[in-house]
Write an enzyme that holds these catalytic residues in place. Sequence first.
Site, PDB file in Angstrom:
ATOM      1  N   ALA A 134      -3.835   4.172 -15.103  1.00 33.40           N
ATOM      2  CA  ALA A 134      -5.547   4.090 -13.719  1.00 33.40           C
ATOM      3  C   ALA A 134      -5.754   5.488 -13.459  1.00 33.40           C
ATOM      4  O   ALA A 134      -4.857   6.101 -13.663  1.00 33.40           O
ATOM      5  CB  ALA A 134      -5.250   3.162 -12.603  1.00 33.40           C
ATOM      6  N   GLY A 168      -7.904  11.546  -8.396  1.00 33.25           N
ATOM      7  CA  GLY A 168      -6.899  11.520  -9.329  1.00 33.25           C
ATOM      8  C   GLY A 168      -6.895  10.211 -10.139  1.00 33.25           C
ATOM      9  O   GLY A 168      -7.354   9.592 -10.391  1.00 33.25           O
ATOM     10  N   LYS A 213       0.589  10.054  -9.491  1.00 38.03           N
ATOM     11  CA  LYS A 213      -0.124   9.756  -8.643  1.00 38.03           C
ATOM     12  C   LYS A 213      -1.824  11.957  -8.541  1.00 38.03           C
ATOM     13  O   LYS A 213      -0.211  12.815  -8.383  1.00 38.03           O
ATOM     14  CB  LYS A 213      -0.231   9.177  -7.257  1.00 38.03           C
ATOM     15  CG  LYS A 213      -1.777   9.599  -7.493  1.00 38.03           C
ATOM     16  CD  LYS A 213      -2.019   9.003  -5.772  1.00 38.03           C
ATOM     17  CE  LYS A 213      -3.189   8.461  -5.522  1.00 38.03           C
ATOM     18  NZ  LYS A 213      -4.351   8.051  -3.761  1.00 38.03           N
ATOM     19  N   ASP A 247      -9.133   1.571   3.631  1.00 34.91           N
ATOM     20  CA  ASP A 247      -9.584   1.953   2.318  1.00 34.91           C
ATOM     21  C   ASP A 247      -8.765   0.542   1.295  1.00 34.91           C
ATOM     22  O   ASP A 247      -7.964   0.545  -0.078  1.00 34.91           O
ATOM     23  CB  ASP A 247      -9.082   2.753   1.035  1.00 34.91           C
ATOM     24  CG  ASP A 247     -10.136   2.564  -0.285  1.00 34.91           C
ATOM     25  OD1 ASP A 247     -11.273   1.672  -0.387  1.00 34.91           O
ATOM     26  OD2 ASP A 247     -10.053   3.879  -0.888  1.00 34.91           O
TER      27      ASP A 247
END
Length: 570
Positions: free
Chosen positions: A140, A145, A161, A296
Site C-alpha cells: 500500500a 509513506g 511503514k 482520520d
Amino acid sequence: MNRYSLTFQSRRYNPEAIAQYFRYRPWRVLWRAIKIIWLFAGFVLGLKWDDWLNQEWKNREKRATQLREILTRLGPTFIKVGQALSTRPDLVRKDFLEELIKLQDQLPPFDNAIAFNIIETELERSIEEIYSEISPEPLAAASLGQVYRARLHTGEEVAVKVQRPNLLPTITLDLYLMRWMAAWLSPWLPLNLGHNLTLIVDEFGYKLFEEIDYLNEGRNAEKFATNFRDDPSVKVPAIYWRYTNMRVLTLEWINGFKLNDTERIKAAGLETDTLIEIGVTAGLRQLLEYGFFHADPHPGNLFAMPDGRMAYIDFGMMDQMEENTKETLVSAVVHLINKDYIELAKDFVKLGFLTPETDIVPIIPALESVLGDVIGESVQDFNFKTITDKFSELMYDYPFRIPAKFALIIRSLVTQEGLALSLNPNFKIVEVAYPYIARRLLTGESPEMRRRLIEVLFKDGKFQWQRLENMIAIARSDDNFDLLPTAQLGLQFLLSEEGQFLRRQVLIALTEDDRLHTEEVRRLWNLVKDDLKPSRLFNVALGALTELSTDGVAALLPSFATLAAFQERE
C-alpha cells in the site's frame, strides 16, 4: 545533513520560525508558488472553458480526474488536503468526491531501493538483519509513506511503514505558502469563514508534523490500545519499538478486510450491523469518554477482522479534547434533546462556534428553525451529515465559525457515518448513538454525567416523567444493557450527600400538583419490571444500603413508603 534539515530537525510545527526561514529564501518560495499556480490555473481555465462551451456534464469526470492528478503531483501536503475534502460531501460535488476518495489509498509508490535504504539508515542495520523476509514491493502507498509486509526473525508477521523521502522540507514550504494565502484571503471572506482561516492552517500544520513522526504515532497507538484494553471488539496492532524510528514504523500485521469492502465482509460471514455498532460506539467513546480520538478514520485505516473485531491502524492523526470540551459537548446534546435553544447557543459560545461578544438573541430562533426537527418525532432520521448541512446554511447568515479543533472532530464523525452507510445504506446513527448516550447518562459514572442527567430530567423545575421513560426504553433497546447495575448506582447516588437535591426533587415530583403521581410510576414500573425481579432487586438494594449511612437511608424512607403503597395497589 543540510542547513534546512538542521533548522527543522525538531519536527515541531512553528509557523513563526518557518516564516523567518523562508523570508530569506524567496527563490524557493517563488518557484514552488509558480508550480502550484500554474497547475491550478490550468484546472480553473478548464472549468471555465467547459462552462463557455456548455460541456460541464460531458467533461465532469475528466475534470475530477484532473484535480486528483494535480493534488498527487503537488505531493503529500496537497494530498492530505484532498483527503480531508474527500470526507466533506457538503463542500465538494459528488464527481470530485469520488476521485478524491482515491487519494486515501490509491497513490503511486516511491522506489523500493530508496525505501530499503531509509529502513537501513534509520534502524542502523541491514534489511537481512532486521527481517527474515519482506515483500519485494509495497502492499500500500499513502500520502506520507508506504507499507511492506515482513516477518521478524522471531517469527512475528509485521507491517513496515516507511516514510517518503524529502518529506519534511516539502510540507514545510507548502504550509508556509498556505498560511500566507490564508492571511491574504481572510479580509476578503465573510467573518465566519475568514476569521480563523490561518488558525485552521496552523491546526493542519501541527497535525501534519505530528503525523510524520512515527515515534509519536507509536505512542498514540499504545495510548489508544490502553483506552480500549477492556473492549474485546476493538483491536489495536502492537508496536515493535526495537524496529521503529521517526521515519520507520514496525507494527503487528492485521489480517482483515477494509470496511468498504462489503463483498468480502459478507462472504466472511460477518454481520455488517454489528460492525457498524462497534465502530459508532468506539467513536463515541473516543470523543465523550477518553477525549482522545482517531481523526482520520477513512476506509484504509479501519479493518473488519475474520473473528468479528474491528481493527484500527494508522495513529498518526489523533487529537485530544479537554475535559471541559467533553462536558460541554454532552451538555449540547442534552440541550438539543431538551430543545433548550438558549442554553444550546451558550454551548456554541463555550465551544468556540460563536465568539463571546456575539449577541445570541437573534440566533436562538434560527437554531430552533434549523434544528427543531432534528430531535423529536424525526429522531430516527438524525445523522451528522444532516447537522453539517444545516449548519452550512446558518454560517452564511450568522457569525458561526468552525473552530480549528472541531474541523477534525466533524471530519471524524462524518467519515465514520459515511463508512457505516457504505455497509448499510439504511443505517441510522441514532440507533446506536442515542442508546449509548442514554446509557451513559443513566449510569452517571461521574459527577458531570450526573449533572447532565438532572438537566435532562428536569425542565423549569418540574420532573419530566416522559423523558425518563424514553431514556430507559432507548437504553434497553441495546440487548447488552443491564438495568440492575444502573439501578444500584442510581440508588447509591440518591442516598449520598451529592444526591440530596435530586432526592428532594423526586419527592416533590411524586406529589406535585397536589396529587400522587401513581400513573407515571405505574408506567415506569411496567417498563422495568421484567428486569427488576424481586430477588435481584433486593440484592441490589441491599448492596447499595450497606455502603450508606443511617441518615442516608432515613432520608429515602418516604420514597420507599410511596413505592410500597403503590405496589400494594397492584
